[in-house]
Write an enzyme that holds these catalytic residues in place. Sequence first.
Site, mmCIF file in Angstrom:
data_model
loop_
_atom_site.group_PDB
_atom_site.id
_atom_site.type_symbol
_atom_site.label_atom_id
_atom_site.label_comp_id
_atom_site.label_asym_id
_atom_site.label_seq_id
_atom_site.Cartn_x
_atom_site.Cartn_y
_atom_site.Cartn_z
ATOM 1 N N ALA A 12 0.856 -1.201 0.000
ATOM 2 C CA ALA A 12 0.000 0.000 0.000
ATOM 3 C C ALA A 12 0.886 1.242 0.000
ATOM 4 O O ALA A 12 2.106 1.155 0.188
ATOM 5 C CB ALA A 12 -0.897 -0.001 1.242
ATOM 6 N N ASP A 60 5.491 -10.624 8.400
ATOM 7 C CA ASP A 60 5.180 -9.596 9.392
ATOM 8 C C ASP A 60 6.516 -9.162 9.990
ATOM 9 O O ASP A 60 7.224 -9.978 10.597
ATOM 10 C CB ASP A 60 4.267 -10.203 10.476
ATOM 11 C CG ASP A 60 3.797 -9.165 11.486
ATOM 12 O OD1 ASP A 60 4.529 -8.200 11.760
ATOM 13 O OD2 ASP A 60 2.685 -9.348 12.013
ATOM 14 N N VAL A 61 6.878 -7.897 9.789
ATOM 15 C CA VAL A 61 8.220 -7.473 10.238
ATOM 16 C C VAL A 61 8.400 -7.612 11.749
ATOM 17 O O VAL A 61 9.519 -7.606 12.248
ATOM 18 C CB VAL A 61 8.567 -6.016 9.809
ATOM 19 C CG1 VAL A 61 8.735 -5.906 8.304
ATOM 20 C CG2 VAL A 61 7.567 -5.012 10.348
ATOM 21 N N ASN A 87 10.273 0.814 4.891
ATOM 22 C CA ASN A 87 9.072 1.655 4.811
ATOM 23 C C ASN A 87 7.935 1.143 5.696
ATOM 24 O O ASN A 87 7.124 1.943 6.175
ATOM 25 C CB ASN A 87 8.633 1.698 3.335
ATOM 26 C CG ASN A 87 7.219 2.195 3.165
ATOM 27 O OD1 ASN A 87 6.956 3.391 3.279
ATOM 28 N ND2 ASN A 87 6.288 1.282 2.912
ATOM 29 N N TYR A 153 3.869 7.039 18.812
ATOM 30 C CA TYR A 153 4.226 7.072 17.386
ATOM 31 C C TYR A 153 5.428 8.008 17.176
ATOM 32 O O TYR A 153 6.395 7.643 16.499
ATOM 33 C CB TYR A 153 3.037 7.519 16.521
ATOM 34 C CG TYR A 153 3.388 7.601 15.054
ATOM 35 C CD1 TYR A 153 3.677 6.447 14.323
ATOM 36 C CD2 TYR A 153 3.482 8.829 14.399
ATOM 37 C CE1 TYR A 153 4.033 6.519 12.970
ATOM 38 C CE2 TYR A 153 3.839 8.912 13.060
ATOM 39 C CZ TYR A 153 4.111 7.755 12.345
ATOM 40 O OH TYR A 153 4.472 7.824 11.022
#
Length: 254
Positions: A12, A60-61, A87, A153
Amino acid sequence: MPEIALITGATAGIGEACARLFAAQNYHLILTGRRTERPERLSAELSSVCNIKIQILTLDVRNKAEVEEKLQGLSPEWKEVNVLINNAGLSQGLDPIHEGNTDDWDTMIDTNVKGLLYVTKVVSNWMVNRKHGHIVNLGSIAGKETYANGNVYCATKHAVDSLNKAMRIDLLPYGIKVTGIHPGAVETEFSEVRFKGDTERAQKVYEGFDPLVAEDIAETIWFCVSRPPHVNINDLVIMPKAQAGAYYWNKVES
Ligand code: NDP
Ligand code: 8X3
């Protein structure tokens, strides 16, 4: 073999835009993400118009074992990665610290910081062996400034900013370039993910405002990657014209 780019979070947004742009530049691609259908569609589309090879790694990182197994399972020619674009990332929630959801915190820290590290550990070793490569880390304006309710975040993106500097120092003897890209608001699935599928709330973020689009970031990354061999762009903050910082948005009331 032409150059190879490994893009995390290529299903995405910015990652997908990078996949399209690097394909147009004749890079072979390793595309990763948790979703399978989208990269398969993208791969079929890009392979039909570009003369490139594409590997899809569904992973899945956050899962260290899976990251290592899938990356190390690539054949030797695919391990000659020239460009790694770190990314994959996300925000979850927008709450004051005392009301924050600790599961959201885990998800952001595990994805944006630990996931980036797991991928980098494997791929940077390949680059060190070849004394060649370029790592591009997606930070954010949230890694340069801290805004209300963005707490964890922002902390993860400050960590990316710090790791970006650290990687550049540690990998200096091996001739590996490291670049940090720090965008302001980019209209992708980012806000929808942050607000957990609340599309209306996500759309409000960009209302009355002209945000960046994923292609703007892909083009900026390409600019950094396509500099001459002796040049490295260390760090780049890119904003929409209508945004001067985390707090300053020039919104037009409708
Ligand atoms: P999107 O939500 O559109 O794309 C995020 C990508 O990350 C998806 O491909 C998703 O794939 C992948 N991803 C998320 N979690 C994981 C995981 N655990 N394992 C593997 N892949 C994962 O967002 P953007 O394109 O906007 O975001 C890309 C990067 O840019 C992020 O690091 C973000 O923090 C950063 N950024 C974004 C800004 C914005 O305003 N949009 C501004 C500044 C920085 P899948 O779901 O298939 O796993
Ligand atoms: C995404 C940009 O300003 O929503 O990293 O944090 S912002």
